[in-house]
Scaffold this motif. Structure first.
Motif, PDB file in Angstrom:
ATOM      1  N   ALA A  14       0.828  -1.204   0.000  1.00 43.46           N
ATOM      2  CA  ALA A  14       0.000   0.000   0.000  1.00 43.46           C
ATOM      3  C   ALA A  14       0.865   1.257   0.000  1.00 43.46           C
ATOM      4  O   ALA A  14       0.545   2.242  -0.676  1.00 43.46           O
ATOM      5  N   GLU A  15       1.973   1.220   0.742  1.00 46.05           N
ATOM      6  CA  GLU A  15       2.871   2.374   0.793  1.00 46.05           C
ATOM      7  C   GLU A  15       3.514   2.623  -0.561  1.00 46.05           C
ATOM      8  O   GLU A  15       3.634   3.768  -1.004  1.00 46.05           O
ATOM      9  N   ILE A  16       3.927   1.535  -1.229  1.00 48.16           N
ATOM     10  CA  ILE A  16       4.533   1.658  -2.563  1.00 48.16           C
ATOM     11  C   ILE A  16       3.517   2.217  -3.562  1.00 48.16           C
ATOM     12  O   ILE A  16       3.842   3.083  -4.381  1.00 48.16           O
ATOM     13  N   ALA A  17       2.280   1.709  -3.470  1.00 45.08           N
ATOM     14  CA  ALA A  17       1.229   2.185  -4.376  1.00 45.08           C
ATOM     15  C   ALA A  17       0.937   3.661  -4.139  1.00 45.08           C
ATOM     16  O   ALA A  17       0.749   4.428  -5.094  1.00 45.08           O
ATOM     17  N   GLN A  18       0.901   4.074  -2.884  1.00 44.46           N
ATOM     18  CA  GLN A  18       0.641   5.479  -2.574  1.00 44.46           C
ATOM     19  C   GLN A  18       1.774   6.361  -3.072  1.00 44.46           C
ATOM     20  O   GLN A  18       1.534   7.463  -3.590  1.00 44.46           O
ATOM     21  N   ALA A  19       3.025   5.883  -2.908  1.00 46.37           N
ATOM     22  CA  ALA A  19       4.174   6.659  -3.380  1.00 46.37           C
ATOM     23  C   ALA A  19       4.126   6.830  -4.895  1.00 46.37           C
ATOM     24  O   ALA A  19       4.437   7.909  -5.425  1.00 46.37           O
ATOM     25  N   ALA A  20       3.722   5.769  -5.609  1.00 42.14           N
ATOM     26  CA  ALA A  20       3.605   5.860  -7.072  1.00 42.14           C
ATOM     27  C   ALA A  20       2.530   6.867  -7.460  1.00 42.14           C
ATOM     28  O   ALA A  20       2.694   7.640  -8.410  1.00 42.14           O
TER      29      ALA A  20
END
Length: 208
Positions: A14-20
């Motif tokens: 979820a953190e990676i998706a939000q950063a993207a």
């Protein structure tokens, strides 16, 4: 345990998706995408370490530069792959982290107490504390240890560490605090730039 691992994996995804998603915003920079994460991560580490090791306010200030820079280093590699503007280069990060390590050693030399010695942990039994001292040495540094630390660092940092110890503030820790605020406000500043609005800065002065 399995549920905890699964939850951790989903949290990371979820953190990676939000950063993207954040990286795709207009005017996105390293500070806007990762700045709040950098600041919050460093604050959490500071809080946990201070409680665990019994750091006072000056010791927290001495540790802060290394903690905030450690978080910068942690997120920089991902930001580089995303091609974000404003990512510090690796040589700069390494140089600044070395400086923060030197400053911590300089403060220990001045104060006579090791910051990260595990024998300082507040919840140790007397027996466990004795074992920690046997393994890591006493948190209270000998004259030889203090001199050894002082010799490892440049004189300007020793002077900064002494100023922090004597007064509770110095320009080096102030610059690290300012760096943290820059990252904490990264997304807000991006939104302000994109909107074209000018934020009025509060006048300096008064009690801190």
């Amino acid at each position: 345990m399995t549920d905890q691992i699964i939850d951790a994996d989903f949290g990371e995804e979820a953190e990676i998706a939000q950063a993207a998603k954040d990286a795709g915003k207009k005017g996105a920079t390293f500070a806007s995408v990762y700045g709040p994460k950098i600041y919050d991560g460093a604050r959490m580490l500071l809080s946990v370490s201070a409680q665990k090791l019994g750091w006072d306010s000056r010791e927290r200030a001495a540790a802060w530069p290394g903690l905030i820079l450690g978080q910068v280093s942690h997120y920089a590699w991902q930001a580089e792959k995303q091609g974000l503007e404003g990512v510090p280069d690796r040589k700069t990060i390494d140089r600044e982290m070395q400086k923060s390590d030197d400053f911590r050693r300089a403060y220990e030399a001045v104060s006579g107490v090791a910051l990260n010695n595990s024998a300082r942990e507040y919840d140790l039994t007397d027996e466990a504390r004795a074992v920690a001292v046997n393994q890591c040495g006493s948190p209270k540094l000998s004259a030889h240890d203090r001199l050894d630390r002082a010799r490892q660092v440049p004189a300007p940092l020793r002077a900064q560490a002494k100023e922090l110890h004597d007064t509770g503030v110095c320009s080096y820790t102030e610059s690290a605090i300012a760096l943290g605020q820059k990252y904490a406000n990264g997304e807000r500043d991006r939104a302000t730039r994109v909107s074209g609005k000018v934020r009025r800065r509060p006048e300096r002065g008064g009690a801190r």
